[in-house]
Design an enzyme around this catalytic site. Sequence first.
Site, mmCIF file in Angstrom:
data_model
loop_
_atom_site.group_PDB
_atom_site.id
_atom_site.type_symbol
_atom_site.label_atom_id
_atom_site.label_comp_id
_atom_site.label_asym_id
_atom_site.label_seq_id
_atom_site.Cartn_x
_atom_site.Cartn_y
_atom_site.Cartn_z
ATOM 1 N N LYS A 107 0.816 -1.220 0.000
ATOM 2 C CA LYS A 107 0.000 0.000 0.000
ATOM 3 C C LYS A 107 0.849 1.269 0.000
ATOM 4 O O LYS A 107 0.616 2.171 -0.775
ATOM 5 C CB LYS A 107 -0.847 0.095 1.282
ATOM 6 N N ARG A 157 -9.817 2.020 7.982
ATOM 7 C CA ARG A 157 -9.430 0.684 8.418
ATOM 8 C C ARG A 157 -10.527 0.028 9.247
ATOM 9 O O ARG A 157 -10.357 -1.097 9.701
ATOM 10 C CB ARG A 157 -8.178 0.796 9.282
ATOM 11 N N ARG A 187 11.283 -7.161 6.546
ATOM 12 C CA ARG A 187 11.234 -5.757 6.108
ATOM 13 C C ARG A 187 12.228 -4.884 6.860
ATOM 14 O O ARG A 187 12.406 -4.995 8.064
ATOM 15 C CB ARG A 187 9.820 -5.218 6.311
ATOM 16 N N ARG A 203 10.997 -1.694 11.862
ATOM 17 C CA ARG A 203 9.880 -1.104 12.608
ATOM 18 C C ARG A 203 9.565 -1.960 13.818
ATOM 19 O O ARG A 203 9.618 -3.174 13.753
ATOM 20 C CB ARG A 203 8.645 -1.020 11.704
ATOM 21 N N ARG A 226 -1.518 -7.921 13.746
ATOM 22 C CA ARG A 226 -1.922 -6.934 12.735
ATOM 23 C C ARG A 226 -2.767 -7.585 11.649
ATOM 24 O O ARG A 226 -3.756 -7.014 11.185
ATOM 25 C CB ARG A 226 -0.689 -6.275 12.118
#
Length: 221
Positions: A13, A88, A127, A159, A170
């Site tokens: 996204k 969301r 990531r 992160r 998540r």
Amino acid sequence: MIIIMLGAPASGKGTQSVVVAQKLGVPHISTGDIFRWNIANNTPIGTEAKKYIDKGMLVPDELTIQILKDRIEMEDCKDGFVLDGFPRTINQQESLDSMLAECKKSIDMAINLAVTDNEVIRRISGRRMCKCGKAYHIVTYPPKTAGICDLCNGELYTRKDDTVEVANTRLEAYKLQSEPIIAVYREKGILVDIDGHKPQDEVSEDVLNEIEKYSSKQGVV
Ligand code: ADP
Ligand code: ZN
């Protein structure tokens, strides 16, 4: 144009929103980025949001809707924007509809970047981020020099919510709270599905093609 980018965590996204926003010359608005900026700058919003983000939970609607409203009321949003990470929840989706209706605007297109659960976990666990916004994957999309951003030479970091454990929370939040939004936009006839498994450049091409098709039909840019 007003474009909404939908998809699971790490579906691409963020990356694709930047591409679209640049192409259309409108702001890219990421609620995740706004929260992270507030956390980095120790603001009251940041302190509140951090309690949820670090656990992989959604930040409560009241706070999220307020920061989004403040952002899209800014002057640079008058010709459109790309929303990344909002709405969301169904409540956020309905609030956005009424905010836009108030100023006689509407969403042009909602783009759904589809990826499987396994791919979400694989991407999140590898990531690495740069402060300039560029994202890498240690195995499938590494930087030229380990730990260093190709674009700005910045030092890459992980992160805090990119651990496997938090990633699972998540994903669960996404399925329960966010996925139902896809059906709402499909019903409205503004949803476009894109295969998010393809290489980044191909996904960008597919997304921009869909926008092009829409624009030539509408006669808008
Ligand atoms: P990703 O899509 O990769 O999970 P984001 O940067 O969009 O990353 O979001 C990171 C976190 O910020 C989310 O897990 C959530 O806690 C919070 N957040 C971002 N946008 C929203 C939103 N619209 N509503 C509630 N929480 C949000
Ligand atoms: Zn960088």
